[in-house]
Scaffold this motif. Structure first.
Motif, mmCIF file in Angstrom:
data_model
loop_
_atom_site.group_PDB
_atom_site.id
_atom_site.type_symbol
_atom_site.label_atom_id
_atom_site.label_comp_id
_atom_site.label_asym_id
_atom_site.label_seq_id
_atom_site.Cartn_x
_atom_site.Cartn_y
_atom_site.Cartn_z
ATOM 1 N N GLU A 1 3.727 -3.305 -11.669
ATOM 2 C CA GLU A 1 5.136 -2.896 -11.710
ATOM 3 C C GLU A 1 5.956 -3.680 -10.691
ATOM 4 O OE1 GLU A 1 8.025 1.064 -11.357
ATOM 5 O OE2 GLU A 1 5.841 1.289 -11.277
ATOM 6 N N LEU A 2 5.375 -3.926 -9.519
ATOM 7 C CA LEU A 2 6.078 -4.720 -8.513
ATOM 8 C C LEU A 2 6.367 -6.121 -9.030
ATOM 9 C CD1 LEU A 2 4.282 -3.815 -5.154
ATOM 10 C CD2 LEU A 2 6.562 -3.123 -5.905
ATOM 11 N N LEU A 3 5.361 -6.738 -9.640
ATOM 12 C CA LEU A 3 5.553 -8.110 -10.124
ATOM 13 C C LEU A 3 6.550 -8.149 -11.269
ATOM 14 C CD1 LEU A 3 4.863 -11.063 -9.930
ATOM 15 C CD2 LEU A 3 2.847 -10.638 -11.359
ATOM 16 N N ASP A 4 6.450 -7.215 -12.209
ATOM 17 C CA ASP A 4 7.411 -7.169 -13.316
ATOM 18 C C ASP A 4 8.832 -6.998 -12.787
ATOM 19 O OD1 ASP A 4 5.561 -7.472 -15.326
ATOM 20 O OD2 ASP A 4 5.307 -5.324 -15.670
ATOM 21 N N GLY A 5 8.991 -6.071 -11.845
ATOM 22 C CA GLY A 5 10.318 -5.820 -11.302
ATOM 23 C C GLY A 5 10.859 -7.011 -10.546
ATOM 24 N N PHE A 6 10.003 -7.656 -9.764
ATOM 25 C CA PHE A 6 10.435 -8.817 -8.990
ATOM 26 C C PHE A 6 10.868 -9.955 -9.899
ATOM 27 C CE2 PHE A 6 8.940 -12.610 -6.313
ATOM 28 C CZ PHE A 6 10.145 -12.718 -5.648
ATOM 29 N N LEU A 7 10.054 -10.281 -10.900
ATOM 30 C CA LEU A 7 10.376 -11.390 -11.794
ATOM 31 C C LEU A 7 11.656 -11.138 -12.578
ATOM 32 C CD1 LEU A 7 6.843 -12.325 -13.193
ATOM 33 C CD2 LEU A 7 8.139 -13.478 -11.406
ATOM 34 N N SER B 1 0.828 -1.208 0.000
ATOM 35 C CA SER B 1 0.000 0.000 0.000
ATOM 36 C C SER B 1 0.863 1.260 0.000
ATOM 37 C CB SER B 1 -0.928 0.004 1.221
ATOM 38 O OG SER B 1 -1.875 -1.035 1.139
ATOM 39 N N ALA B 2 1.954 1.248 0.781
ATOM 40 C CA ALA B 2 2.846 2.410 0.827
ATOM 41 C C ALA B 2 3.488 2.652 -0.532
ATOM 42 C CB ALA B 2 3.915 2.201 1.895
ATOM 43 N N LEU B 3 3.893 1.583 -1.207
ATOM 44 C CA LEU B 3 4.497 1.740 -2.529
ATOM 45 C C LEU B 3 3.465 2.201 -3.555
ATOM 46 C CD1 LEU B 3 6.800 -1.385 -2.395
ATOM 47 C CD2 LEU B 3 7.575 0.980 -2.610
ATOM 48 N N ALA B 4 2.229 1.715 -3.413
ATOM 49 C CA ALA B 4 1.168 2.166 -4.314
ATOM 50 C C ALA B 4 0.933 3.663 -4.161
ATOM 51 C CB ALA B 4 -0.114 1.389 -4.041
ATOM 52 N N ALA B 5 1.034 4.165 -2.926
ATOM 53 C CA ALA B 5 0.872 5.599 -2.683
ATOM 54 C C ALA B 5 1.981 6.403 -3.351
ATOM 55 C CB ALA B 5 0.847 5.870 -1.186
ATOM 56 N N PHE C 1 10.961 -11.715 -2.090
ATOM 57 C CA PHE C 1 10.186 -10.518 -2.416
ATOM 58 C C PHE C 1 10.543 -9.370 -1.481
ATOM 59 C CE2 PHE C 1 5.988 -8.175 -2.467
ATOM 60 C CZ PHE C 1 6.076 -7.742 -3.775
ATOM 61 N N ALA C 2 10.756 -9.674 -0.197
ATOM 62 C CA ALA C 2 11.135 -8.635 0.756
ATOM 63 C C ALA C 2 12.464 -8.003 0.367
ATOM 64 C CB ALA C 2 11.215 -9.210 2.170
ATOM 65 N N ALA C 3 13.424 -8.813 -0.050
ATOM 66 C CA ALA C 3 14.721 -8.274 -0.479
ATOM 67 C C ALA C 3 14.547 -7.364 -1.689
ATOM 68 C CB ALA C 3 15.677 -9.422 -0.797
ATOM 69 N N PHE C 4 13.686 -7.773 -2.613
ATOM 70 C CA PHE C 4 13.407 -6.925 -3.774
ATOM 71 C C PHE C 4 12.755 -5.608 -3.349
ATOM 72 C CE2 PHE C 4 9.908 -5.607 -6.598
ATOM 73 C CZ PHE C 4 10.656 -5.062 -7.619
ATOM 74 N N LEU C 5 11.793 -5.674 -2.414
ATOM 75 C CA LEU C 5 11.122 -4.460 -1.949
ATOM 76 C C LEU C 5 12.102 -3.508 -1.280
ATOM 77 C CD1 LEU C 5 7.752 -5.775 -0.446
ATOM 78 C CD2 LEU C 5 8.144 -4.743 -2.686
ATOM 79 N N LEU C 6 13.039 -4.058 -0.512
ATOM 80 C CA LEU C 6 14.033 -3.197 0.139
ATOM 81 C C LEU C 6 14.934 -2.529 -0.894
ATOM 82 C CD1 LEU C 6 14.967 -5.427 3.212
ATOM 83 C CD2 LEU C 6 13.633 -3.310 3.217
ATOM 84 N N ASP C 7 15.330 -3.265 -1.927
ATOM 85 C CA ASP C 7 16.121 -2.663 -3.009
ATOM 86 C C ASP C 7 15.327 -1.532 -3.672
ATOM 87 O OD1 ASP C 7 18.113 -4.512 -2.542
ATOM 88 O OD2 ASP C 7 17.526 -5.827 -4.199
ATOM 89 N N LEU C 8 14.065 -1.812 -3.948
ATOM 90 C CA LEU C 8 13.212 -0.823 -4.620
ATOM 91 C C LEU C 8 13.001 0.407 -3.738
ATOM 92 C CD1 LEU C 8 11.429 -0.338 -7.147
ATOM 93 C CD2 LEU C 8 9.526 -1.332 -5.845
ATOM 94 N N THR C 9 12.843 0.164 -2.452
ATOM 95 C CA THR C 9 12.642 1.266 -1.510
ATOM 96 C C THR C 9 13.831 2.215 -1.517
ATOM 97 O OG1 THR C 9 11.204 -0.074 -0.098
ATOM 98 C CG2 THR C 9 12.282 1.815 0.932
ATOM 99 N N GLU C 10 15.032 1.654 -1.529
ATOM 100 C CA GLU C 10 16.230 2.493 -1.556
ATOM 101 C C GLU C 10 16.314 3.320 -2.828
ATOM 102 O OE1 GLU C 10 18.343 2.955 0.897
ATOM 103 O OE2 GLU C 10 17.181 1.587 2.139
ATOM 104 N N GLU C 11 15.836 2.751 -3.924
ATOM 105 C CA GLU C 11 15.963 3.424 -5.219
ATOM 106 C C GLU C 11 14.863 4.459 -5.468
ATOM 107 O OE1 GLU C 11 15.761 0.294 -8.024
ATOM 108 O OE2 GLU C 11 17.653 -0.651 -7.404
ATOM 109 N N ARG C 12 13.643 4.172 -4.977
ATOM 110 C CA ARG C 12 12.486 4.940 -5.434
ATOM 111 C C ARG C 12 11.772 5.751 -4.364
ATOM 112 N NH1 ARG C 12 10.117 2.328 -9.952
ATOM 113 N NH2 ARG C 12 8.479 3.905 -9.813
ATOM 114 N N VAL C 13 12.003 5.461 -3.083
ATOM 115 C CA VAL C 13 11.237 6.116 -2.027
ATOM 116 C C VAL C 13 12.129 7.092 -1.275
ATOM 117 C CG1 VAL C 13 9.838 5.762 0.044
ATOM 118 C CG2 VAL C 13 9.746 4.095 -1.818
ATOM 119 N N ALA C 14 11.699 8.342 -1.206
ATOM 120 C CA ALA C 14 12.535 9.382 -0.592
ATOM 121 C C ALA C 14 12.633 9.188 0.921
ATOM 122 C CB ALA C 14 11.961 10.750 -0.921
#
Length: 254
Positions: free
Chosen positions: A97-103, A86-90, A127-140
């Motif tokens: 996009e999450l599924l494409d990026g994860f795969l 939900s936080a990433l959707a916001a 998936f958690a490791a992917f989310l953490l990578d994405l968080t570092e890249e995309r979330v301020a």
């Protein structure tokens, strides 16, 4: 002149080709547009690719994506990581996009979809490791989201530890210890993270709050604990840590 003998793909090579076809939409598009000869790496791959029904391949790829998204202790990756997703959707990062990026990420390769294909982590941990990578890249402002991903991963892992023995996957998350009744782990979270999860508001002024997870045959117990109880997780035994473990044991948690 004799015709060269085509060496057919062995099982591992065939599995690799199938996974590439399922995961790589660009590869499927080139196969459809340019033909098997344009994308085959060798004669063995060409032999296989020439037999593929493109419509069936597209349908299989869609089913595969759906299967991955539905995996997870809670019925899907989205329900295993509800607050994180939900936080990433916001932030404008939706499910597709999450599924494409994860795969397409190296994190996905750490997960083993097919049983007996070698050791791998759970789909939740990958998936958690992917989310953490994405968080570092995309979330301020990523501090709370990082802790939320970790918290939701621990819930998923402890759900498995409580009911699945032996585990069908390896756990790479550190700090999970075996107890006399199962497993336990200690984490420390910022008060703001706990408030965002609807947990009991900790005392003001604490920089971090000890939070424990316990898995026993009776189920999962988790929540904020006192500093005294947190001493149970001390690496080097002390009188205080022994007393804390005895107290947890009387409650059926250690």
């Amino acid at each position: 002149m004799s015709t060269p003998v085509v060496r057919s793909l062995d099982g591992e090579q065939l599995a690799d080709l199938i996974m590439r076809l399922l995961l790589d939409s660009g590869l499927r598009e080139r196969l459809a547009a340019d033909g098997a000869a344009a994308v085959a790496a060798d004669a063995g791959e060409l032999e296989c690719l020439e037999t593929i029904d493109l419509d069936e391949l597209d349908a299989a790829a869609r089913r595969f994506r759906s299967t991955i998204w539905r995996l997870g202790a809670g019925g899907s990756l989205a329900s295993a990581f509800p607050r994180s997703v939900s936080a990433l959707a916001a932030d404008g990062i939706g499910d597709a996009e999450l599924l494409d990026g994860f795969l397409g990420s190296p994190r996905f390769s750490r997960f083993r979809l097919i049983p007996y294909s070698g050791p791998g982590v759970s789909v939740e941990e990958a998936f958690a490791a992917f989310l953490l990578d994405l968080t570092e890249e995309r979330v301020a402002d990523a501090a709370i989201l990082r802790e939320t991903v970790g918290h939701e991963l621990m819930i998923a892992l402890f759900a498995a530890l409580a009911c699945e023995q032996p585990l069908s996957f390896v756990i790479e998350s550190e700090g999970i210890v075996e107890t006399g009744r199962g497993h336990a782990a200690l984490r420390r979270y910022a008060p703001a993270s706990l408030v965002s999860w609807g947990e009991a508001t900790p005392d003001a002024g604490q920089a971090s709050v000890p939070y424990a997870y316990f898995a026993t045959p009776a189920g999962i117990t988790r929540g904020v604990i006192s500093q005294r109880v947190a001493t149970a997780f001390a690496v080097e035994p002390t009188a205080e840590s022994d007393a804390a473990r005895r107290a947890l044991s009387r409650r059926g948690l250690w």
